[in-house]
Design a protein around this motif. Structure first.
Motif, PDB file in Angstrom:
ATOM      1  N   THR A 149       3.237  -0.070  -6.842  1.00 14.53           N
ATOM      2  CA  THR A 149       2.573  -0.302  -8.125  1.00 14.53           C
ATOM      3  C   THR A 149       2.349   1.012  -8.865  1.00 14.53           C
ATOM      4  N   MET A 186      -2.965   6.501 -11.489  1.00 15.79           N
ATOM      5  CA  MET A 186      -3.886   6.280 -10.385  1.00 15.79           C
ATOM      6  C   MET A 186      -5.156   5.592 -10.876  1.00 15.79           C
ATOM      7  N   ASP A 200       2.183  14.128  -1.311  1.00 13.92           N
ATOM      8  CA  ASP A 200       1.042  15.033  -1.548  1.00 13.92           C
ATOM      9  C   ASP A 200       0.072  15.057  -0.368  1.00 13.92           C
ATOM     10  N   GLY A 230       0.776  -1.235   0.000  1.00 11.05           N
ATOM     11  CA  GLY A 230       0.000   0.000   0.000  1.00 11.05           C
ATOM     12  C   GLY A 230       0.802   1.276   0.000  1.00 11.05           C
TER      13      GLY A 230
HETATM   14  P1  GDP Z   1       1.646  -1.065  -3.421  1.00 10.97           P
HETATM   15  O1  GDP Z   1       0.891  -2.049  -2.590  1.00 10.97           O
HETATM   16  O2  GDP Z   1       2.920  -0.643  -2.745  1.00 10.97           O
HETATM   17  O3  GDP Z   1       1.879  -1.509  -4.834  1.00 10.97           O
HETATM   18  O4  GDP Z   1       0.746   0.266  -3.458  1.00 10.97           O
HETATM   19  P2  GDP Z   1      -0.190   0.807  -4.638  1.00 10.97           P
HETATM   20  O5  GDP Z   1       0.624   1.384  -5.739  1.00 10.97           O
HETATM   21  O6  GDP Z   1      -1.181  -0.237  -4.990  1.00 10.97           O
HETATM   22  O7  GDP Z   1      -0.902   2.024  -3.889  1.00 10.97           O
HETATM   23  C1  GDP Z   1      -1.737   1.819  -2.769  1.00 10.97           C
HETATM   24  C2  GDP Z   1      -2.769   2.934  -2.708  1.00 10.97           C
HETATM   25  O8  GDP Z   1      -2.138   4.197  -2.499  1.00 10.97           O
HETATM   26  C3  GDP Z   1      -3.570   3.082  -3.996  1.00 10.97           C
HETATM   27  O9  GDP Z   1      -4.889   3.418  -3.659  1.00 10.97           O
HETATM   28  C4  GDP Z   1      -2.898   4.227  -4.708  1.00 10.97           C
HETATM   29  O10 GDP Z   1      -3.807   4.915  -5.525  1.00 10.97           O
HETATM   30  C5  GDP Z   1      -2.451   5.097  -3.535  1.00 10.97           C
HETATM   31  N1  GDP Z   1      -1.244   5.892  -3.846  1.00 10.97           N
HETATM   32  C6  GDP Z   1      -0.074   5.431  -4.363  1.00 10.97           C
HETATM   33  N2  GDP Z   1       0.818   6.430  -4.459  1.00 10.97           N
HETATM   34  C7  GDP Z   1       0.205   7.545  -4.006  1.00 10.97           C
HETATM   35  C8  GDP Z   1       0.620   8.916  -3.838  1.00 10.97           C
HETATM   36  O11 GDP Z   1       1.748   9.325  -4.148  1.00 10.97           O
HETATM   37  N3  GDP Z   1      -0.298   9.776  -3.310  1.00 10.97           N
HETATM   38  C9  GDP Z   1      -1.551   9.379  -2.956  1.00 10.97           C
HETATM   39  N4  GDP Z   1      -2.372  10.309  -2.451  1.00 10.97           N
HETATM   40  N5  GDP Z   1      -1.960   8.101  -3.097  1.00 10.97           N
HETATM   41  C10 GDP Z   1      -1.104   7.200  -3.606  1.00 10.97           C
END
Ligand code: GDP
Length: 173
Positions: free
Chosen positions: A21, A34, A121, A17
């Motif tokens: 990704t 996103m 952000d 999270g």
């Molecule tokens: P992973 O489990 O590390 O691959 O995380 P994800 O890329 O799936 O992101 C998890 C959640 O955080 C998702 O709902 C994304 O949309 C959100 N998210 C990822 N990066 C950012 C960011 O830089 N800012 C915000 N506000 N949300 C983010």
């Protein structure tokens, strides 16, 4: 020379999270990361050609799923990106654990590692200060950058920075 252009294998590590990704899909060139179908990139491999400082480089990005990997770190990376979320202190602690683990499993100072504080952000939900991130990176002898995948802030500087570090290592090898 081929030695300076890769292909470099870069591994994304971090808690669930934190945005691995999302970072990988920006790297893959998704128009709106996103809104992408995130399953498409999760746990997979993205290869990208980049031009950094006028020289081309090929980078293969591996998006590891930490939770599905148990606790073992991959041995195969030329460089590692350790991601935490600035809104999630537990993910920051996890990042430290991953750093320790990498240090134990790999020769010190040979593999570039960048500590990344993502989601910068989300200022009002911040749990980890910039200074804490920076200090942690100093202690662990790695680079540090804060990014926002959502705002596409500092994401390319992150990947460009890795290529520069990889070239430095290769050039001094
Ligand atoms: P992973 O489990 O590390 O691959 O995380 P994800 O890329 O799936 O992101 C998890 C959640 O955080 C998702 O709902 C994304 O949309 C959100 N998210 C990822 N990066 C950012 C960011 O830089 N800012 C915000 N506000 N949300 C983010």
């Amino acid at each position: 020379p081929p030695s300076a252009s890769g292909p470099f294998t870069v591994v994304l590590l971090g808690d669930d999270g934190v945005g691995k990704t999302a970072l990988a899909s920006i790297f893959a060139g998704a128009a709106d990361s996103m809104q992408c179908d995130c399953e498409q990139y999760g746990g997979e491999t993205v290869e990208q050609h980049m031009v950094v400082d006028g020289e081309s480089a090929t980078v293969t990005l591996l998006d590891m799923w930490d939770s599905q990997n148990g606790d073992s770190c991959p041995q195969s990376g030329d460089a590692f990106i350790i991601v935490y979320s600035i809104t999630d202190r537990a993910s920051f602690q996890k990042a430290s654990e991953l750093r320790v683990q990498l240090r134990q499993e790999r020769e010190p100072n040979q593999t570039p590692i960048i500590l990344v504080g993502n989601k910068c952000d989300l200022v009002r939900r911040r749990e980890v200060s910039v200074n804490e991130g920076r200090t942690c990176a100093m202690v662990f002898d790695c680079k540090f950058i804060e990014t926002s995948a959502a705002m596409q802030h500092n994401v390319w500087p992150l990947f460009e920075g890795i290529v520069r570090q990889l070239r430095l290592r290769r050039d001094s090898a």
